[in-house]
Design an enzyme around this catalytic site. Structure first.
Site, short mmCIF file in Angstrom:
data_model
loop_
_atom_site.label_atom_id
_atom_site.label_comp_id
_atom_site.label_asym_id
_atom_site.label_seq_id
_atom_site.Cartn_x
_atom_site.Cartn_y
_atom_site.Cartn_z
N THR A 44 21.22 -18.14 42.35
CA THR A 44 20.94 -18.83 41.08
C THR A 44 19.87 -19.90 41.35
OG1 THR A 44 22.83 -20.30 41.51
CG2 THR A 44 23.19 -18.44 40.03
N ALA B 258 20.70 -42.27 57.15
CA ALA B 258 19.39 -42.40 56.52
C ALA B 258 18.36 -41.56 57.25
CB ALA B 258 18.96 -43.86 56.52
N CYS C 239 20.40 -25.44 47.90
CA CYS C 239 21.53 -25.82 47.06
C CYS C 239 21.35 -27.18 46.40
CB CYS C 239 22.82 -25.79 47.88
SG CYS C 239 23.36 -24.13 48.34
#
Length: 443
Positions: free
Chosen positions: A91, A261, A269
């Site tokens: 998708t 970080a 995704c």
């Protein structure tokens, strides 16, 4: 029960092999004959630790295998074979929009439906916009000869690339969206080996099951962008974001996972899922609820631009003609996935601004070449950094974590390294004569 898996990309291949491992007979389908041929010969067309070994353990036709796993391109064979059909198609983000492209999922339902002639369960695993399961359920019942006896359920996946096999066989939770006791009973039977080991089973309606995956990804993306926003403040104030995140991690309400970080998130995704979530919220009239995700996305993309700026600074203010080594092409270690890779994005920006960029990655070289053919590629770390004016560490492979700064110092043009993942030991590199910089850390 006999299981079919529709779509044998990253998710589908993993799910098919793991269902065979749980003892089921499994038939995987893909519309690409070359992919089916590769899988049928025991070759997985992506890098995922442990997956190829698991596939070969169960692949029909291989000596010594259980023979429980086969692959086909025939929809008729899938319809005749399966009691439960898992939809594992892609998708992606719709071209030119934030919204999700549902064409692959819809096509899978439409092509499967005419072959469902008896009661069966079609289980969606793809990440879809909330409301999709309800719409696809009606669509399937109208097109399948079995009518309403061809039922839909939704069972979102929560796989981490690099850990997909373990995440399937030892999940932290199972979520199923169902509309009948029969569908719930079928999935309880299917997942009994996992439930019996203590895996929590969460039974919901369709929309809640669909939202679990997008909400989870949005939360993780927010946590990553939060600490990267703190890195921006640290750079402005002279603070150290690694020490800051370490202190925050001691708070049990916050925890340390996804609080590192660095260059930010990428892959197939998180980026497209948070954008599709925003788009769907807008369609539902709830767009204000997710406006913060725009800033999450923006912070993430700024990290890439900041790395390019740091590279320019280390090159004396101009990139033209400077030789830069980029260590990493995959969006994360233990994967060959280069979709929306921060490392390759930075490499491409540097090249467009006139730098001579050489990339090395332990597993993602072939995929990187296909996506960025104009970049230079090396076969080893040593080859990549030879003659470099600055080295960028952008994917935290163990091979890069264990590099010897003394050895590399002998071949670079200038010993300068930018640690885009904040995992190298600054003192070790500085003691070896390197100029070490990292996002969110004092210079």
């Amino acid at each position: 029960m006999k299981i079919t898996v529709i779509g044998t990309g990253y998710l589908g291949t993993t799910h098919a092999a793991c269902m065979a491992e749980l003892g089921f007979e499994v038939l995987g389908l893909d519309i690409l004959p070359e992919r089916v041929a590769a899988l049928a010969s025991g070759n997985v067309p992506m890098y995922e630790p442990g997956l190829e070994e698991l596939l070969r353990k169960h692949l029909h036709g291989l000596e010594g295998s259980t023979g429980r796993l086969r692959f086909t391109t025939s929809w008729e064979e899938v319809g005749d074979f399966g009691d439960v059909h898992f939809i594992c198609t892609n998708t992606p983000q719709r071209r030119g929009e934030f919204a999700c492209d549902m064409s692959y999922v819809e096509s899978a339902f439409d092509l499967l439906a005419p072959h469902l002639k008896r009661p069966t369960l079609v289980v969606g695993k793809s990440t879809v916009p909330v409301g999709s399961a309800d719409r696809l359920s009606r669509r399937l019942a109208e097109a399948a000869p079995a009518g309403a006896a061809a039922e839909v359920a939704w069972n979102p996946e929560f796989l981490r690339e690099g850990f997909a096999v373990d995440d399937t066989l030892n999940p932290d939770r199972l979520v199923i969206g169902v509309r009948s006791a029969e569908a719930e009973a079928t999935l309880r039977e299917l997942y009994a080996p996992l439930i019996d080991k203590g895996t929590p089973l969460v039974v919901t309606d369709f929309p809640t099951a669909e939202l679990v995956k997008t909400a989870a990804n949005s939360f993780l993306a927010t946590k990553i962008s939060f600490i990267n926003a703190m890195a921006e403040v640290c750079e402005a104030s002279g603070a150290d974001v690694v020490q800051l995140s370490g202190a925050l991690a001691h708070d049990t309400r916050i925890g340390g996972r996804f609080l590192n970080a660095g260059l930010g998130f990428g892959g197939g995704c998180l980026p497209k899922d948070i954008r599709a979530f925003m788009a769907r919220a807008g369609e539902l009239g709830a767009d204000q609820a997710l406006t913060f995700l725009r800033e999450v996305d923006s912070i993430n993309m700024r990290r890439r631009s900041r790395m390019v700026e740091l590279a320019r600074e280390q090159c004396g203010g101009a990139l033209l003609g400077r030789r830069i080594a980029v260590l990493g092409a995959a969006f994360k270690p233990d994967s060959d996935d280069v979709r929306d890779s921060p490392a390759l994005n930075v490499a491409g920006q540097l090249q467009l601004q006139g730098a001579q960029v050489t990339v090395y990655d332990p597993k993602a070289m072939d995929n990187a070449r296909k996506m960025f053919p104009a970049l230079n590629y090396a076969e080893s770390v040593l080859e990549a950094v030879t003659g470099a004016h600055v080295v960028l560490h952008l994917t935290e492979w163990q091979e890069f974590r264990s590099m010897d700064p003394d050895e590399l110092a002998e071949v670079v043009a200038e010993p300068r390294i930018l640690d885009g993942r904040n995992v190298l030991d600054p003192q070790r590199w500085r003691d070896a004569g390197w100029t070490y910089r990292a996002l969110g850390r004092p210079s």
